[in-house]
Scaffold this motif. Structure first.
Motif, mmCIF file in Angstrom:
data_model
loop_
_atom_site.group_PDB
_atom_site.id
_atom_site.type_symbol
_atom_site.label_atom_id
_atom_site.label_comp_id
_atom_site.label_asym_id
_atom_site.label_seq_id
_atom_site.Cartn_x
_atom_site.Cartn_y
_atom_site.Cartn_z
ATOM 1 N N THR A 158 95.446 -9.961 -0.348
ATOM 2 C CA THR A 158 95.684 -11.324 -0.940
ATOM 3 C C THR A 158 95.940 -12.193 -0.020
ATOM 4 N N GLY A 159 95.925 -11.696 1.330
ATOM 5 C CA GLY A 159 95.819 -12.932 2.380
ATOM 6 C C GLY A 159 97.170 -13.051 2.556
ATOM 7 N N PHE A 160 98.301 -12.488 2.402
ATOM 8 C CA PHE A 160 99.702 -12.539 2.381
ATOM 9 C C PHE A 160 100.040 -12.365 3.812
ATOM 10 N N PRO A 161 100.921 -12.977 4.649
ATOM 11 C CA PRO A 161 101.082 -12.872 5.851
ATOM 12 C C PRO A 161 102.326 -11.917 6.034
ATOM 13 N N GLY A 162 102.073 -10.671 6.499
ATOM 14 C CA GLY A 162 103.221 -9.724 6.775
ATOM 15 C C GLY A 162 104.478 -10.250 7.517
ATOM 16 N N THR A 163 104.299 -11.251 8.142
ATOM 17 C CA THR A 163 105.391 -11.875 8.843
ATOM 18 C C THR A 163 106.401 -12.355 7.618
#
Ligand code: C2E
Ligand code: MG
Ligand code: MG
Length: 591
Positions: A447-452
């Motif tokens: 999804t390209g969602f940033p883990g941070t």
């Protein structure tokens, strides 16, 4: 010896006579070799005795010189004589000595030989001949008998042992299910009413997972001993399997609750094993015979249902009622539909805003799963999520929700130009099994969602089950910059010492404390101490279920984030865009 010489017409011409000294010392006629009490006679066809032995010299004339008197002959069965062949018969004389007589007619010589022998002598002779043989046989059979008895004894002991093993549990030595089934008929015949207490250790799985199965076994042995010690002689305690035990008691119904409490208290005494101190606790489900069921299997399944309820409510024990069965049916229906659900279509995600207490700016959203079943309609997460956890379906659905939540959140970011965190719930069933982090990272990559910008919400049950494994997984999440939130804080059993060792970034005050903090002093105190705890560990503290009248307290105590219907309900992407726009006056970027 007399031999008549006949004329042609059959009359006797003369008689040849000769004499033998039968008593002479050299005579072969001496019956020296005859056994005692044997007698032999030779009688010719004219009924003269030709030879009689034994016979004293003085009586010889009487026997030999005259034929057998007519009177005697009349008494005798003349078929003895003159009949060819050998005849055997019994004879009992005046002294009642029982004899065997053998008569044999020799037609060539016109002589019948008669031998009489007392049975006693015969038997004795037989015995003499057979005694070693008989002794041998007796010894053989005696030996065989002893052998048989020995083997038999061993076999019986073995059979007893097998039966015992089949009807008892080898670990705790308590009777087992087989024993219970076998005894029920007798028990039912003896007792008109009784109660079955279905007992299960709480968090026993955690003991096994943390310290290993041999350690868990030792705990079970201690528990079994305590139970056995506790029950009355006419009651039964049975190991049903695993950490489940059954107690059958005839105590009056009114005393069963107190009895259950007594059992729980006895089991709760600390146990020290291998220098580890455990605080066992048990939940108990109770069903009554014959009110709840009149068959043992049904009775136990109802007690089991009550046990499930006791565990859910954390109430220690629970008595069966028909309501539970309704609930169990519903649970089953849920499971059936959950299994065959078209997951991608039926499961959706709503996002509930989380606001900064000081400014009421949106700082995050919590993703909340929704299920719209074509058959059951919208199902409450509190109803279906436990079922999804028990069936492990949650692992698959959880990742699906994670993906949808990431995509929706990024979409809202793009459309509103605002970035905020995303919190996603994760059950112990997801976190502790399978490669949770691996699956999660794949979703983030896809999804390209940033883990941070992601926080994973876990509950205390995660640590109760497998604390070491949980810590490891959570640490890995932290290494990827992912936040970890402890949800529903205050409702479980976490100890402060445990909390300090966990890689947390956030605490969530459970809404049950929030509901009435403006009215209930105690709940206010709890909320306050959770907030200060969060401050101590430098954690974000989220007040769940916050209402407008709580805002003053929350600000005053230093709570950082709030989440509640009063400030924003769970909503879909579009509604969230509108929500953000309406609060900030910003322009929505349309799709
Ligand atoms: P939770 O994680 O504690 O989620 C917060 C629950 O409180 C949500 O219920 C939310 O709608 C509700 N809530 C928030 N503010 C208020 C309020 O002001 N008043 C009231 N009455 N309720 C409020 P929901 O959506 O029914 O979810 C219930 C539980 O189901 C969640 O509790 C969570 O434990 C579980 N759950 C929901 N979604 C997921 C998911 O995607 N995965 C997993 N594993 N569990 C989930
Ligand atoms: Mg939550
Ligand atoms: Mg919660």
């Amino acid at each position: 010896l007399r031999v008549p010489i006949y004329r042609k017409d059959g009359t006797i011409a003369f008689i040849m006579i000769t004499g033998i000294d039968v008593q002479g010392t050299k005579s072969i006629w001496q019956p020296r070799n005859l056994p005692e009490n044997f007698s032999t006679l030779l009688v010719n066809d004219e009924f003269y005795f030709i030879f009689v032995s034994p016979l004293s010299r003085g009586r010889m004339a009487d026997w030999y010189e005259k034929p057998i008197p007519k009177s005697t002959l009349d008494q005798l069965d003349l078929t003895w004589f003159r009949q060819p062949g050998t005849k055997l018969f019994d004879l009992r004389d005046r002294n009642t000595v029982h004899r065997l007589v053998m008569a044999e007619h020799h037609p060539d010589w016109g002589i019948t030989s008669v031998t009489t022998s007392p049975y006693a002598t015969l038997y004795y002779a037989l015995y003499e001949r057979l005694r070693y043989f008989l002794l041998g046989i007796m010894l053989f059979y005696g030996f065989a008998l002893v052998l048989y008895l020995l083997i038999n004894r061993q076999e019986k002991a073995k059979a007893r042992e097998l039966l015992w093993n089949a009807s008892h549990d080898t670990l705790t030595h308590l009777p087992n299910r087989f024993f219970l089934r076998k005894k029920t008929q007798q028990w039912h015949a003896q007792h008109r009413r009784y109660a079955a207490l279905f007992l299960d250790l709480d968090t026993f799985k955690g003991v096994n997972d943390n310290y290993g199965h041999p350690f868990g076994d030792k705990l079970l042995v201690v528990i079994a001993q305590r139970l056995q010690h506790l029950i009355d002689p006419h009651e039964y305690v049975i190991r049903q399997g695993g950490d489940e035990f059954i107690v059958l008691t005839t105590r009056p119904e009114a005393q069963i609750g107190a009895y259950a409490r007594e059992i729980r208290a006895a089991l709760a005494e600390p146990v020290t094993l291998e220098n580890i101190v455990l605080h066992p606790s048990a939940s108990i489900g109770i069903a009554h015979y014959p009110d709840d069921a009149d068959h043992i299997d049904v009775l136990l399944s109802k007690a089991d249902l009550a046990l499930y309820e006791a565990k859910q409510r954390k109430s220690g024990f629970f008595m069966y009622s028909d309501m539970l069965e309704e609930r169990a049916k519903l649970r089953y229906t849920l499971e059936v539909h959950l299994r065959k659900a078209d997951r991608k279509k039926e499961f959706t995600v709503l996002l509930q805003p989380q606001l900064k207490v000081q400014t009421l700016d949106i700082v995050g959203v919590e993703a909340l799963m929704r299920w719209e079943s074509p058959v059951l309609g919208a199902v409450d997460p509190k109803a279906f999520i436990p079922v999804a956890e028990e069936t492990a379906l949650i692992r698959e659905i959880g990742m699906l929700i994670m993906e949808k939540a990431c995509m929706t959140t990024m979409d809202v970011w793009k459309r509103t130009g605002r970035r905020f965190r995303l919190s996603v719930n994760c059950s112990a069933e997801e976190l502790l099994y399978d490669d949770y982090v691996g699956h999660l990272l794949k979703v983030l990559e896809k999804t390209g969602f940033p883990g941070t910008m992601l926080t994973i919400e876990v509950t205390e049950s995660v640590f109760i089950r497998r604390v070491e494994k949980a810590k490891k997984v959570l640490n890995t999440l932290r290494q990827h910059g992912i936040g970890v939130s402890l949800d529903d804080f205050g409702t479980g059993y976490s100890s402060l010492s445990m909390l300090s060792g966990l890689p947390l970034t956030e605490l969530k005050i459970d809404q049950s404390f929030m509901v009435d903090i403006h009215k209930d002093e105690q709940h206010l105190a709890i909320a306050r101490s959770i907030i200060s705890l969060g401050q101590m560990f430098e954690l974000e503290v989220v007040a769940e279920g916050a209402q407008e009248e709580h805002l003053v307290f929350l600000k005053q105590f230093g709570c950082t984030v709030l989440q509640g219907f009063a400030y924003g309900r769970p909503m879909d992407g579009q509604a969230l865009c509108d929500y953000i726009v309406s609060r900030s006056g910003a322009q929505t970027v349309s799709r």
